[in-house]
Design a protein around this motif. Structure first.
Motif, PDB file in Angstrom:
ATOM      1  N   ILE A 149       0.946  -1.203  -0.069  1.00 19.72           N
ATOM      2  CA  ILE A 149      -0.007  -0.162   0.172  1.00 19.72           C
ATOM      3  C   ILE A 149       0.973   1.090  -0.141  1.00 19.72           C
ATOM      4  CG2 ILE A 149      -1.704   1.377   1.376  1.00 19.72           C
ATOM      5  CD1 ILE A 149      -3.151  -1.094   0.330  1.00 19.72           C
ATOM      6  N   TYR A 150       2.077   1.154   0.829  1.00 22.37           N
ATOM      7  CA  TYR A 150       2.907   2.319   1.114  1.00 22.37           C
ATOM      8  C   TYR A 150       3.505   2.666  -0.407  1.00 22.37           C
ATOM      9  CZ  TYR A 150       6.810   5.013   2.540  1.00 22.37           C
ATOM     10  OH  TYR A 150       7.761   6.059   2.815  1.00 22.37           O
ATOM     11  N   PHE A 178       6.048  14.134   0.187  1.00 27.11           N
ATOM     12  CA  PHE A 178       6.463  14.233   1.159  1.00 27.11           C
ATOM     13  C   PHE A 178       5.101  13.732   2.297  1.00 27.11           C
ATOM     14  CE2 PHE A 178       7.302  16.149   5.329  1.00 27.11           C
ATOM     15  CZ  PHE A 178       8.679  16.441   5.399  1.00 27.11           C
ATOM     16  N   GLN A 179       3.997  14.129   1.961  1.00 29.28           N
ATOM     17  CA  GLN A 179       2.752  13.772   2.548  1.00 29.28           C
ATOM     18  C   GLN A 179       2.608  12.362   2.661  1.00 29.28           C
ATOM     19  OE1 GLN A 179       0.518  15.836   4.066  1.00 29.28           O
ATOM     20  NE2 GLN A 179      -0.528  14.173   4.832  1.00 29.28           N
ATOM     21  N   VAL A 180       2.785  11.605   1.468  1.00 34.82           N
ATOM     22  CA  VAL A 180       2.659  10.106   1.365  1.00 34.82           C
ATOM     23  C   VAL A 180       3.577   9.334   1.975  1.00 34.82           C
ATOM     24  CG1 VAL A 180       0.794   9.876  -0.411  1.00 34.82           C
ATOM     25  CG2 VAL A 180       3.320   9.990  -1.184  1.00 34.82           C
ATOM     26  N   ALA A 181       4.969   9.853   1.513  1.00 34.59           N
ATOM     27  CA  ALA A 181       6.131   8.940   1.773  1.00 34.59           C
ATOM     28  C   ALA A 181       6.622   9.240   3.112  1.00 34.59           C
ATOM     29  CB  ALA A 181       7.161   9.307   0.746  1.00 34.59           C
ATOM     30  N   ILE A 182       6.380  10.480   3.690  1.00 35.29           N
ATOM     31  CA  ILE A 182       7.021  10.749   5.207  1.00 35.29           C
ATOM     32  C   ILE A 182       5.850  10.563   6.355  1.00 35.29           C
ATOM     33  CG2 ILE A 182       8.024  12.425   6.491  1.00 35.29           C
ATOM     34  CD1 ILE A 182       9.963  11.318   4.107  1.00 35.29           C
ATOM     35  N   VAL A 183       4.900  11.599   6.107  1.00 36.70           N
ATOM     36  CA  VAL A 183       3.953  11.857   7.134  1.00 36.70           C
ATOM     37  C   VAL A 183       3.138  10.696   7.431  1.00 36.70           C
ATOM     38  CG1 VAL A 183       2.067  13.373   7.597  1.00 36.70           C
ATOM     39  CG2 VAL A 183       3.886  14.368   6.483  1.00 36.70           C
ATOM     40  N   GLU A 184       2.648  10.115   6.104  1.00 35.33           N
ATOM     41  CA  GLU A 184       1.719   8.817   6.158  1.00 35.33           C
ATOM     42  C   GLU A 184       2.435   7.652   6.382  1.00 35.33           C
ATOM     43  OE1 GLU A 184      -1.452   9.397   6.216  1.00 35.33           O
ATOM     44  OE2 GLU A 184      -1.511  11.438   4.768  1.00 35.33           O
ATOM     45  N   ASN A 185       3.851   7.701   6.649  1.00 33.39           N
ATOM     46  CA  ASN A 185       4.626   6.624   6.572  1.00 33.39           C
ATOM     47  C   ASN A 185       4.140   5.809   8.066  1.00 33.39           C
ATOM     48  OD1 ASN A 185       7.025   5.076   7.934  1.00 33.39           O
ATOM     49  ND2 ASN A 185       7.417   4.853   5.963  1.00 33.39           N
ATOM     50  N   VAL A 186       3.965   4.453   7.843  1.00 29.15           N
ATOM     51  CA  VAL A 186       3.676   3.846   9.339  1.00 29.15           C
ATOM     52  C   VAL A 186       4.856   3.361   9.876  1.00 29.15           C
ATOM     53  CG1 VAL A 186       2.244   2.076  10.378  1.00 29.15           C
ATOM     54  CG2 VAL A 186       1.278   3.413   8.344  1.00 29.15           C
TER      55      VAL A 186
END
Lengths: 127, 906
Positions: free
Chosen positions: B40-41, B266-274
């Motif tokens: 998903i990531y 930045f949003q998906v790769a960093i902030v949303e990273n679990v």
């Protein structure tokens, strides 16, 4: 009347023996607790003058033995000891002793107390 | 296909997307979260592929050949460095609660508000063109599919559609991204929807590609053969004069930087990273995705060129090819693919930008005005601030899409998808110096970042935006050809005479040149503030500090805990604020109900707020309740050193605590010894008292009798008097010995030494005790001495005293009549051994050391007590020790005893 003097100091024995004889008692001498037991059993004394700190068997044991045995009920016990702290006095009295005189004691006081304890023995020789 | 059907399909698709997002958001409540998954990531990172990729790649390939690949080669080549760069950024964002790239830069450089605003401005200005081309792609593809003329449609009707689409998307974005205020800015639903969209666009593109390659042609070889036959197409296969290596290089670099710093990336790769570990898979899955989605770009380009009317815009080939051959279903799929590529970009980008704008621009402004602050805090309802934040974000999203629409309407309409998109890439590339420097260079400073960003931003505006305005008529055309005011060296496409690069490479070169220059110059020439420095260390050494615990090093000052709680409650609600504060207190082992908040609690509150409203706003708002004393540089350095040394200190502490334990043990031993010696002293005093009382008792009894009995027998009277005198002597002796012993013990005693003849000493001593021995019938002798005896240096009287003491003891403990006491002398190198041996009762080995203690004999009641003070041996030992000798005994019970004095001789 029989008195047993138990002490390991020769001069105490010397003076007490003289004094008691003068009062008209039959005097017996023991130099430690073990000797005292033998004499008590043989002679059944009426009065014990007991030192506390002695070799082998100490004065407390002798007192305890005398006061716990019915056959010596009549026997009065006077402690004469250099151990003069309150706790020592209490211990001696707790064991049933009739009197506890700290050393150095007064011979006059001792004689007076003995008269109180054993009134019937108003000394034959007297003074 | 009529436009209503297409519109309906679009809305249905958006609804499906929303359903996916909604479903994903409910999942964590049921069990395992869906986004906690590397696939998903990786798919969500593929939001990189927008309409630019879906439609624009073919368009770019049609004019520039394989140059379109640079945008994908860059990220592919750059993916391996993610392990260092991305992982570090993720770690920092998690520990610092950073929610956007503007927040990151502001936070890194001393929580600077100005930098946050600058970065946000750059992002917004950079991204508006990019969003606008998505609108353009959707609008155009909508027009193409619904048959409203390809190319020749009236601009006005298209613009109306674009406006409608913008508003529709704004509504959906608001639904996706701003339903509630999250301190972490994580949107699980959105991420899942984005991943879903990545699958849709890939499947759609591959399907069209396969249809064209295998159904319109007989496979790729047929297609390429036909294309190779056309000279104008042949040049698209290869490098040629129009593509320079320099352009390739700059374009690859550009996309490498863009994938790191685009706000949506930045949003998906960093902030949303679990989970940081997801990077491992994404590092190869994402390049694979890029490879797949580019597989059919060239076939589609050639097919379009070969089969379609030359008037068809190459950006529309993907859609036009199926339509041309009557495949309306396939065309609809292609449209949905392109729609998904565009919407995913718009949704993520606008959400990221809205967070940035609200946290870095609007909130700091609101919270820094006490009047505003009071006004919003006074609103009824618990989370009044959170309401404000969400409203700001919603308005921002609408505003952004309207701006993008305007840009589309006035500018982007005139350009191809790719050429506008690349302008945005150059904009975000300006973050590179500040970001990379901020990650790895502790001296990177606020001044440098401001200078670098401003310079890069200005150059970007000058070399890319102004020319685009010029070519659309907003500025005179001479601006491009002659430079402003006729200054040729300032021509925006050939700045300072640099030629030979395409406009993008040219702009990137100059903007980065001044950006890096400004950044380094600023860092080297302006000292860092203490907060700047503290943040630098926390960022660059994030791995070290993340391990040593909370990063609460920068607060110093006082805040009322109640103020802090009210403040947090206005953002997160009363219950949540209270629970969280309690948890923080518990974790730090603090009392929950103090009046003033612990600095760690203040720091945590700030970080928590930073997650919701940005670092700069959080700092302002927390300062409003906490009176902060400025940290001096020394203090910061001290604090940092302290945390750096935490591990070391920890080890040191363990060592110290062991030491402490040992010391405690030693102390308690010493205390025991003290108690023992105290006890010994007590014993000594009570023994002395007892020993004095005994002769006193005899004296008193004897003398009382002598006094009272006037008629005593003369012999008895003399005997009594003699005993009184003897007891008095005993008393004096005892007192003298006690005094002697104390004298020796005190260490003040001085021996009167002289050279001594040993046999003389022995003989004198023996003479002194001869009478005693005779009285008891004990035989006394001196064993023959071997040869010449040395001269002994010593105190005659003291040594005689020792010898007499030993001899009288020996006589005392020997049996009457059969007793034998022997004195012997022996030489052993420099030592003289003087022994006194008896054949008496002997001494229990267990008691042999004790007999040299004071009054040992007196307190030992197990054997008959011979006459004596009990101090003789203790005194003898002292005297021998004063002569630097030793005294010892060897004996067994019933076998006599031998006392030996060893004295040094010369």
């Amino acid at each position: 009347m029989k008195v047993l003097i138990v002490d390991d100091e020769p001069n105490i024995l010397l003076s007490l023996e003289f004094l008691m004889k003068k009062e008209g008692y039959r005097v017996f001498i023991a130099r430690d607790g073990a000797e005292a037991f033998d004499i008590i059993r043989q002679e059944v004394p009426d009065l014990l003058l007991l030192d506390v700190m002695m070799p082998r068997v100490d004065g407390y044991e002798v007192c305890q033995f005398v006061k716990q045995s019915p056959e010596y009920q009549h026997c009065k016990v006077i402690f004469l000891s250099a151990k003069s702290k309150e706790i020592d006095v209490k211990r001696g009295l707790a064991l049933g002793a009739d009197l506890y005189l700290p050393k150095p004691f007064s011979t006059r006081e001792l004689v007076a107390k003995i008269h109180e304890l054993l009134p019937q023995t108003a000394s034959s020789s007297g003074r | 296909m009529n436009s209503l059907t297409v519109l309906l399909c679009s809305v249905l698709y958006l609804s499906l997307l929303f359903a996916v997002a909604y479903w994903a958001e409910q999942r964590p409540q049921l069990g395992r979260s869906l986004v906690n998954n590397p696939y998903i990531y990786a798919l969500s990172i593929s939001v990189y592929c927008t309409a630019w990729t879906f439609y624009g790649s073919v368009g770019r390939a049609a004019s520039g050949g394989i140059e379109f690949l640079t945008s994908y080669i860059g990220p592919t080549l750059g993916a391996p460095i993610w392990w260092s760069v991305q992982r570090k950024i993720i770690r920092i964002c998690k520990t610092q609660r950073i929610t956007s790239i503007a927040d990151f830069i502001s936070s890194r450089y001393g929580k600077s508000r100005l930098l946050g605003v600058l970065a946000t401005l750059l992002c917004v200005m950079g991204m508006i063109p990019y969003i606008s081309i998505q609108l353009k792609a959707i609008t155009t593809s909508f027009a193409v599919l619904s048959g409203q003329a390809v190319g020749g449609a009236s601009g006005a009707s298209l613009s109306t559609k674009a406006l409608l689409i913008s508003l529709l998307l704004a509504m959906f974005t608001i639904l996706f991204g701003t339903r509630k205020l999250e301190a972490t800015e994580r949107h699980e639903g959105m991420v899942t929807a984005i991943a879903f969209e990545s699958i849709v666009k890939l499947v759609a593109f591959l399907t069209v590609g396969i249809f064209v390659t295998f159904f319109l042609f007989r496979g790729p070889s047929d297609l390429f053969e036909q294309a190779a036959a056309v000279p104008s197409l042949e040049r698209l296969f290869t490098f040629n004069s129009t593509t320079s290596t320099a352009n390739w290089f700059w374009n690859v670099c550009l996309s490498m930087m863009a994938i790191l710093f685009l706000p949506r990336q930045f949003q998906v790769a960093i902030v949303e990273n679990v989970d940081e570990k997801h990077l491992n898979k994404a590092m190869w899955l994402f390049p694979l995705y890029l490879f797949l989605i580019n597989l059919f770009v060239l076939p589609l380009t050639f097919a379009g060129k070969l089969l379609l009317d030359p008037g068809v815009d190459a950006d529309n080939y993907v859609l036009a090819l199926p339509l041309q051959f009557g495949q309306s279903g396939l065309a609809l799929l292609a449209y949905i693919g392109g729609f998904s590529a565009a919407t995913s970009m718009i949704i993520v980008e606008t959400i990221a930008l809205s967070v940035m704008i609200s946290n870095n621009v609007v909130m700091p402004l609101l919270v820094s005005r006490p009047g505003w602050q009071a006004r919003f805090s006074a609103l009824d309802g618990e989370s009044s601030w959170s309401h404000v934040v969400i409203t700001i974000r919603r308005l921002t999203i609408v505003g952004l899409l309207l701006l993008a629409f305007l840009y589309y309407h006035f500018v982007a309409n005139h350009y191809s998808l790719v050429s506008v998109g690349v302008i945005s890439f150059v904009a975000v590339a300006q973050f590179t110096p500040a970001m990379i420097g901020g990650l790895y260079w502790k001296r990177g400073s606020r001044a440098g970042a401001k200078l670098g960003l401003t310079a890069g931003f200005t150059l970007w505006l000058y070399t890319l935006i102004l020319p685009s305005l010029a070519s659309t008529g907003f500025l005179p055309g001479s601006f491009l050809t002659d430079g402003p005011f006729g200054l040729a060296f300032l021509r925006p496409y050939e700045l300072f005479g640099l030629t030979g690069l395409d406009s993008i490479s040219h702009a990137l070169f100059w903007s980065l040149f001044f950006n890096i220059g400004g950044y380094v110059w600023g860092a080297l020439n302006h000292p860092q503030t203490s907060l700047d420095h503290a943040q630098a260390v926390l960022f660059v050494d994030v791995y070290r500090y993340a391990q040593t615990g909370d990063q609460s090093v920068t607060w110093k000052g006082q805040a009322l805990l109640s103020d802090l709680r009210i403040l947090l409650a206005t953002f997160f609600g009363d219950e949540r604020a209270r629970r969280t504060l309690d948890r923080v207190a518990r974790r730090n082992h603090l009392t929950a109900n103090t009046i003033y908040a612990d600095p760690r609690v203040v720091a945590y509150a700030e970080k928590w707020l930073a997650g919701a409203i940005g670092a700069a706003s959080a700092r302002i708002i927390v300062s409003s309740v906490a009176s902060e004393e400025p940290l001096s540089v020394d203090e910061v350095i001290h604090i940092l050193k302290a945390s750096q040394e935490l591990m070391m200190v920890n080890k040191e502490l363990t060592r110290k605590s062991t030491e402490l334990q040992q010391t405690t043990e030693q102390l308690s031993q010493a205390n025991e010894r003290l108690k023992l010696s105290d006890q010994q002293k007590d014993d000594f005093v009570s023994t002395v008292t007892h020993e004095i009382r005994t002769p006193l008792t005899s004296i008193r009894a004897l003398s009382e009798i002598l006094y009272d009995q006037a008629d005593m027998d003369e012999v008895v009277r003399l005997q009594f008097l003699g005993q009184v005198i003897r007891e008095t002597e005993r008393l004096s002796r005892l007192i003298n010995q006690v005094l002697d012993l104390e004298h020796y013990d005190s260490g003040r005693y001085r021996l009167t030494t002289e050279p001594l003849l040993i046999d003389e000493l022995v003989n004198e001593s023996i003479e002194s005790v001869a009478q005693l021995a005779r009285d008891k019938g004990v035989s006394l002798r001196v064993s023959p001495t071997p040869g010449q005896l040395p001269i002994l240096e010593g105190d005659r009287d003291r040594l005689t005293q020792v010898l007499i003491n030993l001899l009288s003891n020996a006589i005392k403990f020997s049996p009457a009549d059969t007793g034998q006491v022997t004195v012997s002398l022996a030489l052993r190198q420099n030592w003289l051994d003087l022994s006194v041996t008896d054949n008496g009762v002997g001494i229990d080995p267990a008691m042999q050391q004790l007999i040299f203690e004071k009054f040992y004999q007196a307190s030992n009641q197990t054997v008959r007590k011979p006459k004596g003070s009990g101090l003789g041996l203790a005194i003898s030992k002292k005297i021998i020790e004063l002569h630097h000798g030793t005294i010892s005994v060897s004996s067994a019970l019933q076998q006599g005893a031998r006392f030996t004095c060893s004295l040094p001789v010369h």
